[in-house]
Design a protein around this motif. Structure first.
Motif, PDB file in Angstrom:
ATOM      1  N   UNK A 103      16.306 -12.562  13.864  1.00 16.56           N
ATOM      2  CA  UNK A 103      15.322 -12.196  15.081  1.00 16.56           C
ATOM      3  C   UNK A 103      13.984 -12.997  14.420  1.00 16.56           C
ATOM      4  N   UNK A 104      13.523 -13.473  15.313  1.00 15.66           N
ATOM      5  CA  UNK A 104      12.285 -13.905  15.082  1.00 15.66           C
ATOM      6  C   UNK A 104      11.669 -13.988  16.039  1.00 15.66           C
ATOM      7  N   UNK A 105      11.185 -12.041  16.540  1.00 15.89           N
ATOM      8  CA  UNK A 105      10.170 -11.932  17.619  1.00 15.89           C
ATOM      9  C   UNK A 105       9.375 -12.078  16.429  1.00 15.89           C
ATOM     10  N   UNK A 106       7.995 -11.876  17.401  1.00 15.79           N
ATOM     11  CA  UNK A 106       6.748 -10.942  16.881  1.00 15.79           C
ATOM     12  C   UNK A 106       6.736  -9.758  17.286  1.00 15.79           C
ATOM     13  N   UNK A 107       6.270  -9.008  16.563  1.00 12.21           N
ATOM     14  CA  UNK A 107       5.921  -7.414  16.822  1.00 12.21           C
ATOM     15  C   UNK A 107       4.423  -7.325  17.417  1.00 12.21           C
ATOM     16  N   UNK A 108       3.021  -8.514  16.901  1.00 17.42           N
ATOM     17  CA  UNK A 108       2.472  -8.527  17.542  1.00 17.42           C
ATOM     18  C   UNK A 108       1.394  -9.314  18.717  1.00 17.42           C
ATOM     19  N   UNK A 109       1.894  -8.157  19.266  1.00 17.44           N
ATOM     20  CA  UNK A 109       1.638  -9.245  20.819  1.00 17.44           C
ATOM     21  C   UNK A 109       0.065  -9.093  21.492  1.00 17.44           C
ATOM     22  N   UNK A 110      -0.966  -9.847  21.897  1.00 11.29           N
ATOM     23  CA  UNK A 110      -1.893  -9.563  22.286  1.00 11.29           C
ATOM     24  C   UNK A 110      -2.186  -9.211  23.485  1.00 11.29           C
ATOM     25  N   UNK A 111      -2.839  -8.275  24.147  1.00 13.47           N
ATOM     26  CA  UNK A 111      -2.990  -7.619  25.260  1.00 13.47           C
ATOM     27  C   UNK A 111      -3.135  -8.924  26.634  1.00 13.47           C
ATOM     28  N   UNK A 112      -3.288 -10.061  26.706  1.00 13.87           N
ATOM     29  CA  UNK A 112      -3.154 -11.088  27.331  1.00 13.87           C
ATOM     30  C   UNK A 112      -1.700 -11.119  27.251  1.00 13.87           C
ATOM     31  N   UNK A 113      -0.764 -10.975  26.732  1.00 16.57           N
ATOM     32  CA  UNK A 113       0.641 -11.315  27.171  1.00 16.57           C
ATOM     33  C   UNK A 113       1.727  -9.724  27.438  1.00 16.57           C
ATOM     34  N   UNK A 114       0.694  -9.300  27.750  1.00  7.36           N
ATOM     35  CA  UNK A 114       1.746  -8.111  28.372  1.00  7.36           C
ATOM     36  C   UNK A 114       2.628  -8.220  29.084  1.00  7.36           C
ATOM     37  N   UNK A 115       2.434  -9.308  29.944  1.00  9.29           N
ATOM     38  CA  UNK A 115       3.315  -9.122  31.709  1.00  9.29           C
ATOM     39  C   UNK A 115       4.133  -9.927  30.811  1.00  9.29           C
ATOM     40  N   UNK A 116       4.356 -11.014  28.982  1.00 10.48           N
ATOM     41  CA  UNK A 116       4.966 -11.743  28.821  1.00 10.48           C
ATOM     42  C   UNK A 116       6.097 -11.041  28.230  1.00 10.48           C
ATOM     43  N   UNK A 117       7.797 -11.894  28.219  1.00 12.78           N
ATOM     44  CA  UNK A 117       8.542 -10.819  27.203  1.00 12.78           C
ATOM     45  C   UNK A 117       8.986 -11.988  27.040  1.00 12.78           C
ATOM     46  N   UNK A 118       9.046 -12.514  25.777  1.00 14.42           N
ATOM     47  CA  UNK A 118       9.904 -13.646  24.873  1.00 14.42           C
ATOM     48  C   UNK A 118      10.851 -12.809  23.120  1.00 14.42           C
ATOM     49  N   UNK A 119      11.354 -13.667  23.220  1.00 12.47           N
ATOM     50  CA  UNK A 119      12.704 -13.396  22.138  1.00 12.47           C
ATOM     51  C   UNK A 119      12.964 -14.315  21.477  1.00 12.47           C
ATOM     52  N   UNK A 120      13.274 -14.876  20.565  1.00 16.10           N
ATOM     53  CA  UNK A 120      13.460 -16.161  19.503  1.00 16.10           C
ATOM     54  C   UNK A 120      14.998 -15.104  18.701  1.00 16.10           C
ATOM     55  N   UNK A 121      16.093 -16.319  18.206  1.00 14.19           N
ATOM     56  CA  UNK A 121      17.005 -15.787  18.249  1.00 14.19           C
ATOM     57  C   UNK A 121      17.761 -17.241  17.394  1.00 14.19           C
ATOM     58  N   UNK A 122      17.597 -16.775  15.847  1.00 21.54           N
ATOM     59  CA  UNK A 122      19.195 -17.943  15.055  1.00 21.54           C
ATOM     60  C   UNK A 122      19.717 -17.997  14.596  1.00 21.54           C
ATOM     61  N   UNK A 123      20.800 -18.923  13.686  1.00 16.49           N
ATOM     62  CA  UNK A 123      21.530 -18.514  12.741  1.00 16.49           C
ATOM     63  C   UNK A 123      21.110 -19.910  11.921  1.00 16.49           C
TER      64      UNK A 123
END
Length: 159
Positions: A103-123
């Motif tokens: 899992x390469x998801x960032x836990x630190x979200x900016x306030x402007x990004x609250x309407x965005x959902x991003x996920x990143x995964x890699x093998x």
């Protein structure tokens, strides 16, 4: 006799191809099959030919030519026009990759990004290659999942 030899050769190639596919690639194909006829969802699987080449060429500048060189299959699922239930189901299906990929998801979200959902995964393998990259991106206007399969040298990503 030629028919038997041809049949055996095709059988061996089919078995070899099945082993070559990763668990993530198999799961992504299942997800595509599940949603390909769903209203508001567009699925595209590019595994060879000119369409794959054109998409790779378009992504070269954004992602990097060296990275795209190792990509052998790109799956894109656009669900921007899907209803909320379908979007939630797709998110749940993508969350499966947490159990089999890094899992390469960032836990630190900016306030402007609250309407965005991003996920990143890699093998990521021990020999410095990445075989599967999965990106999910949702905002007000666009909802999309992209899976890239292949053998990408991790050193190419750092450059």
């Amino acid at each position: 006799m030629k028919k038997i030899v041809l049949f055996l050769a095709l059988s061996i190639m089919t078995v070899a191809y099945g082993y070559a596919q990763s668990q993530a690639e198999i799961k992504m194909k299942e997800i595509v099959k599940k949603y390909e006829k769903t209203n508001g969802v567009e699925c595209m699987v590019l595994s060879k030919g000119i369409r794959l080449g054109l998409v790779k060429m378009a992504l070269n500048e954004q992602i990097g030519k060296d990275i795209m060189k190792g990509v052998t299959c790109i799956t894109i699922i656009n669900y921007s026009d899907a209803d909320q239930n379908t979007c939630a189901e797709i998110n749940k299906d993508i969350d499966y990759f947490k159990s089999i990929l890094q899992n390469f998801n960032s836990d630190d979200k900016k306030e402007s990004d609250k309407n965005e959902n991003t996920k990143a995964f890699a093998a990521v393998s021990d020999d410095g290659t990445i075989s599967d990259l999965i990106f999910l991106s949702e905002d007000k206007e666009t909802k999309m999942v992209m899976h890239m399969a292949g053998h990408i040298k991790a050193t190419d990503i750092q450059q």
